[in-house]
Design a protein around this motif. Structure first.
Motif, PDB file in Angstrom:
ATOM      1  N   SER A   1      -7.232  -3.521  -8.983  1.00  0.00           N
ATOM      2  CA  SER A   1      -7.706  -3.535  -7.548  1.00  0.00           C
ATOM      3  C   SER A   1      -8.844  -4.257  -7.090  1.00  0.00           C
ATOM      4  O   SER A   1      -8.755  -5.004  -5.733  1.00  0.00           O
TER       5      SER A   1
ATOM      6  N   GLN B   1      -7.144  -7.404  -6.431  1.00  0.00           N
ATOM      7  CA  GLN B   1      -6.378  -7.626  -5.116  1.00  0.00           C
ATOM      8  C   GLN B   1      -7.230  -7.859  -3.884  1.00  0.00           C
ATOM      9  O   GLN B   1      -6.551  -8.782  -2.863  1.00  0.00           O
TER      10      GLN B   1
ATOM     11  N   VAL C   1      -0.042 -10.608  -9.751  1.00  0.00           N
ATOM     12  CA  VAL C   1      -1.162 -11.216  -8.699  1.00  0.00           C
ATOM     13  C   VAL C   1      -1.552 -12.631  -8.935  1.00  0.00           C
ATOM     14  O   VAL C   1      -2.431 -12.886  -8.355  1.00  0.00           O
TER      15      VAL C   1
END
Ligand code: G6P
Length: 621
Positions: A544, A547, A570
């Motif tokens: 996360s 991200q 990603v």
């Protein structure tokens, strides 16, 4: 820092000294020099910059004067500057006496040099450099010229006056084919030959010549001639000491098919790990260090209530990785400290504190001092080192050798992963003795550790092309951020250190969870983010964070377990590493980061083996 070498014997002195210096260049490359004993005096030859510059001068001089290559005795030096800029005047050898009849090479720092210099100048000695070393040359010359002493006697007198750390070797025009040397804190070994003898800061300087060595101790003087080596105390009493044999191969310091030592040493990791694990772990996965650690030390481990891990640079990062295994498997609190901080901290501990001092070279001054501080409170010191017979092995109660063989590249690679393996062995041994974990669990991890060399081999295969491609993301970079959590955090720190050491790009390793507390401000398209993912809950959390960086235009380079689909989502270029139990992840995840740093630096046309300003052994504070 600084390497010294000496030779006396046949008409091959220049060749031996140059080869020795080549193998010691990792200790410093600001300048290099030789002092050769010719029939009519001492010939100094020095050049600023790496050894190739001196080699060029040797070639020119040898071409003009055939006698040059028939010299039988001399000393050489490769410098990492401490006192005085890297210029020719400050390069070693430093000369003293009428017409420069005494020459000295030195590794270390003379702390009282300013006072000695003032005194010598007041007595009429003229200094020509800004170095601390020059006081030694003048002190020797003074004793020889004004007191009629031999070089040996003069050095004994000088050693009594100088303070600090030193390994020093000297030649005098008055005593042909003789070298004298002494040391205090800095390393010095004598290599034994037939009709010739050698001297060096480290055994790897002399592996092409001999495997038989004498270690010189503090407070001793050695005198080398072609026929023999005499060791004595400062008072002139003879010291008898047996030679030891080393099992390192001369090929270990040759480049072979590789372009650079760093690349070679990255590829040597599977073999180095095999050697480090061999004989210490059974096929069932049971760890047994009884052949390495003395029985009373092993028994004492049962009582251990706390662990302190000490190290500098890469060794410190190895300690941070080791903490995870030690805390998880042994349930003891572990503190990891940078040696240079620990030594001045009035540290707290007692006889139930296990002190693990990690040092590849075994001669890092700060780590040695930190060990001394720990010994004062009664800590049980275990040295994890790659260098048999090094200073740290004599300060510690027990030694666990990493068996990586000589590492020439200044940026540590195979010595790091073997340190990790040694720490896992220690954690498994301690866990077994403490009995807090089930035998099955320990055997399972032990078995996986035994198979790590193959996994690392696979990591190298996976990383070759991938890291070359990923390095393109760094072409226009102005900095880089390395993120990780848990065991992946020290991996990120070490990855960032590798990049900054050899590519000179500012790179920061950070706990991924801390990213939002500052480093996120750095992120734009010119600051690639290397995210060390790994497995488990922490992987999700790091993802996360990744991200969040992607949303701010950061270019992401994930290091992920082979086949991890979310990593591919990603980023375009993922650096894969094979699946292993979480505690062993740093061993495989470090490989792509070493290769990434390597390709970024090569892409910038830099010398990966000899990065600017660095030295492999830091023997000064
Ligand atoms: C220097 C080297 C590093 C090394 C550190 C500690 O900074 O360049 O590669 O990690 O010293 O050295 P040691 O020999 O104590 O492991």
């Amino acid at each position: 820092m600084c390497g010294i070498v000496g030779y006396v014997g046949r008409e091959r002195c220049v060749e031996v000294l140059m080869e020795g210096l080549k193998n010691l260049e990792y200790r410093g490359y600001d300048s290099a020099g030789l002092a050769l004993q010719l029939e009519d005096g001492i010939e100094p030859l020095k050049r600023v910059g790496p050894l190739v510059n001196l080699a060029g001068a040797v070639g020119d001089l040898g071409g003009r004067n055939g006698d040059f290559f028939r010299v039988r005795a001399g000393v050489g030096h490769t410098r990492w500057a401490t006192h005085g800029r890297p210029n020719e005047a400050n390069a070693h050898p430093l000369l003293g006496g009428e017409g420069g009849r005494v020459a000295v090479v030195h590794n270390g720092i003379i702390e009282n040099h300013a006072r000695l210099r003032r005194e010598l100048e007041a007595r009429g000695r003229v200094f020509r450099s800004e170095t601390d070393t020059e006081v030694i040359a003048h002190l020797l010359a003074e004793r020889i010229e004004e007191h009629g002493e031999s070089l040996r006697e003069a050095l004994a007198c000088c050693v009594r006056q100088i303070e600090g750390s030193f390994a020093v070797a000297a030649v005098s025009a008055e005593e042909p084919e003789t070298i004298v040397a002494a040391r205090h804190q800095s390393p010095l070994v004598v290599g034994l030959g037939e009709g010739e003898n050698f001297l060096a800061s480290a055994v790897q300087a002399l592996l092409t010549e001999t495997r038989r060595f004498l270690v010189v101790e503090n407070g001793e003087i050695v005198e080398l001639s072609a026929e023999g080596v005499a060791v004595s105390t400062l008072d002139g009493e003879e010291v008898r000491r047996g030679a030891c044999e080393v099992d390192w191969d001369a090929e270990a310091v040759e480049l072979g098919v590789y372009e650079d030592y760093m690349l070679k040493e990255i590829h040597e990791q599977p073999a180095a790990l095999r050697k480090t694990l061999e004989g210490r772990i059974t096929t069932e996965g049971e760890v047994d260090l009884s052949a390495d650690l003395p029985e009373p030390f092993i028994e004492g481990l049962r009582e251990i209530e706390r662990v302190v891990v000490l190290g500098c640079g890469t060794a410190y990062h190895a300690g941070l990785v080791g903490k995870h295994a030690l805390e998880k498997l042994c349930r003891v609190p572990v503190e990891v400290a940078v040696s240079s901080e620990y030594r001045y901290r009035e540290p707290i501990g007692d006889g139930k504190t296990l002190v693990v001092a990690i040092s590849q070279s075994g001669e890092t001054t700060d780590t040695l001092a930190a060990v001394e501080a720990a010994r004062e409170y009664g800590g049980r010191v275990l040295a994890v080192t790659n260098t048999r017979g090094s200073l740290i092995t004599r300060e510690a109660e027990a030694v666990l050798l990493t068996k990586a063989g000589p590492e020439v590249g200044v940026a540590a690679t195979k010595t790091f992963t073997t340190q990790l393996a040694a720490l896992k062995l220690l954690a498994l041994q301690l866990a077994h003795l403490k009995g807090l974990r089930s035998a099955e669990e320990l055997l399972e991890i032990g078995e996986a550790l035994r198979l790590v060399p193959e996994k690392v081999e696979h990591a190298i295969e996976l990383s070759g092309d991938a890291t070359r491609t990923a390095a393109q993301a760094f072409e226009a970079a102005r900095c880089a951020l390395y993120l990780g959590r848990g065991v992946s955090y020290p991996v990120a720190l070490e990855g960032a250190l590798k990049l900054k050491e050899i590519s000179y790009l500012p790179a920061e390793g950070y706990p991924a969870g801390e990213m939002k507390h500052g480093p996120i401000a750095l992120i734009d398209e010119s600051c690639p983010v290397v995210a060390v993912l790994g497995e488990g809950l922490l992987r999700e959390k790091t993802l996360s964070n990744v991200q969040e960086t992607a949303a701010r235009g950061g270019r992401i380079v994930p290091v992920a377990v082979e086949g991890d689909a979310s990593a591919s989502e990603v980023a375009d270029h993922v650096l894969w590493a094979p699946e292993v139990p979480e505690l062993l992840w740093p061993l495989v995840a470090s490989v792509p980061l070493q290769l990434l740093a390597y390709h970024v630096a090569k892409g910038r046309g830099l010398d990966v083996d000899k990065p600017r300003n660095l030295a492999k052994s830091v023997t000064v504070e």
